[in-house]
Scaffold this motif. Structure first.
Motif, PDB file in Angstrom:
ATOM      1  N   VAL A 195       0.860  -1.186   0.000  1.00 15.56           N
ATOM      2  CA  VAL A 195       0.000   0.000   0.000  1.00 15.56           C
ATOM      3  C   VAL A 195       0.897   1.238   0.000  1.00 15.56           C
ATOM      4  N   ASP A 196       0.921   1.929  -1.129  1.00 15.94           N
ATOM      5  CA  ASP A 196       1.855   3.057  -1.280  1.00 15.94           C
ATOM      6  C   ASP A 196       1.217   4.403  -0.977  1.00 15.94           C
ATOM      7  N   ARG A 197      -0.109   4.467  -1.090  1.00 17.45           N
ATOM      8  CA  ARG A 197      -0.779   5.760  -0.894  1.00 17.45           C
ATOM      9  C   ARG A 197      -1.317   5.853   0.529  1.00 17.45           C
ATOM     10  N   CYS A 198      -0.754   6.777   1.293  1.00 15.23           N
ATOM     11  CA  CYS A 198      -1.142   6.905   2.692  1.00 15.23           C
ATOM     12  C   CYS A 198      -1.121   8.366   3.123  1.00 15.23           C
ATOM     13  N   ALA A 199      -2.244   8.845   3.630  1.00 13.23           N
ATOM     14  CA  ALA A 199      -2.311  10.192   4.220  1.00 13.23           C
ATOM     15  C   ALA A 199      -2.114  10.047   5.727  1.00 13.23           C
ATOM     16  N   ILE A 200      -1.321  10.912   6.314  1.00  7.56           N
ATOM     17  CA  ILE A 200      -1.038  10.818   7.748  1.00  7.56           C
ATOM     18  C   ILE A 200      -1.427  12.136   8.420  1.00  7.56           C
ATOM     19  N   ALA A 201      -2.263  12.037   9.473  1.00  2.76           N
ATOM     20  CA  ALA A 201      -2.669  13.256  10.190  1.00  2.76           C
ATOM     21  C   ALA A 201      -1.443  13.915  10.808  1.00  2.76           C
ATOM     22  N   GLY A 202      -0.581  13.105  11.425  1.00  3.47           N
ATOM     23  CA  GLY A 202       0.635  13.646  12.023  1.00  3.47           C
ATOM     24  C   GLY A 202       0.381  14.500  13.257  1.00  3.47           C
ATOM     25  N   HIS A 203      -0.809  14.371  13.858  1.00  4.90           N
ATOM     26  CA  HIS A 203      -1.117  15.148  15.061  1.00  4.90           C
ATOM     27  C   HIS A 203      -0.910  14.268  16.286  1.00  4.90           C
ATOM     28  N   CYS A 204      -0.281  14.821  17.330  1.00  2.00           N
ATOM     29  CA  CYS A 204      -0.089  14.068  18.573  1.00  2.00           C
ATOM     30  C   CYS A 204      -1.241  14.342  19.530  1.00  2.00           C
ATOM     31  N   THR A 205      -1.986  13.276  19.876  1.00  2.00           N
ATOM     32  CA  THR A 205      -3.141  13.414  20.770  1.00  2.00           C
ATOM     33  C   THR A 205      -2.713  13.878  22.165  1.00  2.00           C
ATOM     34  N   SER A 206      -1.550  13.427  22.605  1.00  2.00           N
ATOM     35  CA  SER A 206      -1.084  13.757  23.954  1.00  2.00           C
ATOM     36  C   SER A 206      -0.621  15.209  24.058  1.00  2.00           C
ATOM     37  N   CYS A 207      -0.189  15.795  22.950  1.00  2.00           N
ATOM     38  CA  CYS A 207       0.254  17.201  22.920  1.00  2.00           C
ATOM     39  C   CYS A 207      -0.905  18.170  22.782  1.00  2.00           C
ATOM     40  N   ASP A 208      -2.031  17.721  22.237  1.00  2.00           N
ATOM     41  CA  ASP A 208      -3.090  18.653  21.837  1.00  2.00           C
ATOM     42  C   ASP A 208      -4.432  18.257  22.464  1.00  2.00           C
ATOM     43  N   LEU A 209      -4.543  18.495  23.782  1.00  2.00           N
ATOM     44  CA  LEU A 209      -5.756  18.094  24.501  1.00  2.00           C
ATOM     45  C   LEU A 209      -6.953  18.978  24.159  1.00  2.00           C
ATOM     46  N   ASP A 210      -6.716  20.128  23.543  1.00  2.00           N
ATOM     47  CA  ASP A 210      -7.852  20.948  23.110  1.00  2.00           C
ATOM     48  C   ASP A 210      -8.618  20.249  21.988  1.00  2.00           C
ATOM     49  N   ARG A 211      -7.899  19.485  21.178  1.00  2.00           N
ATOM     50  CA  ARG A 211      -8.532  18.869  20.011  1.00  2.00           C
ATOM     51  C   ARG A 211      -8.807  17.380  20.164  1.00  2.00           C
ATOM     52  N   TYR A 212      -8.019  16.712  21.036  1.00  2.00           N
ATOM     53  CA  TYR A 212      -8.113  15.249  21.082  1.00  2.00           C
ATOM     54  C   TYR A 212      -8.218  14.717  22.512  1.00  2.00           C
ATOM     55  N   PHE A 213      -8.744  13.507  22.644  1.00  2.00           N
ATOM     56  CA  PHE A 213      -8.670  12.774  23.907  1.00  2.00           C
ATOM     57  C   PHE A 213      -7.319  12.044  23.954  1.00  2.00           C
ATOM     58  N   SER A 214      -6.698  12.010  25.138  1.00  2.00           N
ATOM     59  CA  SER A 214      -5.427  11.301  25.280  1.00  2.00           C
ATOM     60  C   SER A 214      -5.418  10.478  26.554  1.00  2.00           C
ATOM     61  N   HIS A 215      -5.331   9.164  26.406  1.00  2.00           N
ATOM     62  CA  HIS A 215      -5.302   8.259  27.547  1.00  2.00           C
ATOM     63  C   HIS A 215      -4.095   8.544  28.429  1.00  2.00           C
ATOM     64  N   ARG A 216      -2.959   8.801  27.807  1.00  2.00           N
ATOM     65  CA  ARG A 216      -1.730   9.003  28.581  1.00  2.00           C
ATOM     66  C   ARG A 216      -1.718  10.372  29.258  1.00  2.00           C
ATOM     67  N   ALA A 217      -2.007  11.416  28.505  1.00  2.00           N
ATOM     68  CA  ALA A 217      -1.937  12.772  29.069  1.00  2.00           C
ATOM     69  C   ALA A 217      -3.018  13.000  30.118  1.00  2.00           C
ATOM     70  N   GLU A 218      -4.126  12.272  30.023  1.00  2.00           N
ATOM     71  CA  GLU A 218      -5.221  12.460  30.985  1.00  2.00           C
ATOM     72  C   GLU A 218      -5.304  11.284  31.956  1.00  2.00           C
ATOM     73  N   HIS A 219      -4.221  10.530  32.043  1.00  2.00           N
ATOM     74  CA  HIS A 219      -4.061   9.458  33.035  1.00  2.00           C
ATOM     75  C   HIS A 219      -5.225   8.467  33.026  1.00  2.00           C
ATOM     76  N   GLY A 220      -5.667   8.096  31.848  1.00  2.00           N
ATOM     77  CA  GLY A 220      -6.691   7.062  31.707  1.00  2.00           C
ATOM     78  C   GLY A 220      -8.113   7.571  31.863  1.00  2.00           C
ATOM     79  N   ASP A 221      -8.286   8.794  32.384  1.00  2.00           N
ATOM     80  CA  ASP A 221      -9.626   9.321  32.623  1.00  2.00           C
ATOM     81  C   ASP A 221     -10.002  10.246  31.474  1.00  2.00           C
ATOM     82  N   THR A 222     -10.409   9.658  30.360  1.00  2.00           N
ATOM     83  CA  THR A 222     -10.688  10.467  29.176  1.00  2.00           C
ATOM     84  C   THR A 222     -11.745   9.802  28.318  1.00  2.00           C
ATOM     85  N   GLY A 223     -12.090  10.465  27.217  1.00  2.00           N
ATOM     86  CA  GLY A 223     -13.082   9.927  26.305  1.00  2.00           C
ATOM     87  C   GLY A 223     -12.433   9.136  25.182  1.00  2.00           C
TER      88      GLY A 223
END
Ligand SMILES: [Zn+2]
Length: 237
Positions: A195-223
């Motif tokens: 599979v040669d065609r791949c789009a990658i978001a490249g966003h880190c969930t743990s760095c950007d809690l405004d936009r994403y849920f992060s299990h690690r950054a929110e110590h398991g208490d997240t969506g």
């Protein structure tokens, strides 16, 4: 390239032009999917017409299942699910692990894959590509992939027992503990699968809690976020 729309759903450029396809990666503003909203609510949040869903009890395995119909309550233990049936939306939930969507526009087959380090080590993504090939006669060269937001190498600090599972190419040892690049590993597994065609978001969930849920950054208490893909009914273009 992945871009958020007015619903807060990340859509893959190019895929959005395919009227026969429903797809997207939810973000925090799309809502929390931890408590399994109804199928109607899921479709509404993704801006899709009413359809059934086929989701999983995710167990960090290498297993891919085929969905020939929608199911709601009894979710099989697996970490990838594929379908070629219209109005059967397949999806995976994540909060740091990486969601991957696979689409074969030629065979009109799709898959959703959940991969953290255990799933990457168990090769769940190559397993999903192989399932699409064996179940629907997809050619890997026709399949397009999109890797959604997940924990980045900046934040994915691990022990040697985890780092040792992967090629040193994807392990950084600049700090006291190794850091692993999961998206890099998954991209390489896709290329190895043809599979040669791949789009990658490249966003880190743990760095950007405004936009994403992060299990690690929110110590398991997240969506949970949902990555969803499926075929509309009766659309040919
Ligand atoms: Zn980060």
């Amino acid at each position: 390239m992945l871009r958020p729309d007015e619903l807060g759903v990340l859509r893959v450029s190019g895929w959005a032009d395919w009227g026969w396809l429903i797809h997207g990666f939810s973000t925090r503003s799309t809502g929390d999917f931890l408590d399994w909203p109804s199928d109607d609510e899921i479709c509404k949040r993704f801006g899709a017409a009413a359809a059934g869903t086929a989701m999983l009890k995710q167990v960090h395995s290498g297993r891919c299942v085929r969905a020939d119909r929608a199911w709601s309550a009894t979710r099989p233990e697996a970490d990838a699910v594929c379908t070629n049936r219209p109005r059967v939306l397949v999806g995976v939930r994540t909060a740091d692990c990486l969601p991957i969507l696979l689409v074969d526009p030629s065979r009109r087959a799709v898959a959703a894959v959940h991969a953290g380090w255990r799933g990457a080590a168990a090769r769940v993504l190559p397993s999903a590509v192989e399932s699409m090939a064996s179940e629907y006669s997809c050619r890997p060269g026709d399949i397009e992939a999109a890797i959604g937001p997940g924990i980045g190498p900046c934040c994915f600090e691990v022990g040697e027992e985890v780092a040792g599972q992967f090629s040193e190419e994807f392990v950084s040892r600049d700090g006291p503990k190794p850091h692993v690049d999961l998206a890099g590993i998954l991209g390489a597994q896709l290329r190895q699968s043809g599979v040669d065609r791949c789009a990658i978001a490249g966003h880190c969930t743990s760095c950007d809690l405004d936009r994403y849920f992060s299990h690690r950054a929110e110590h398991g208490d997240t969506g949970r976020m949902l990555a969803l893909v499926g075929l509309r009914e009766g659309r040919t273009c």
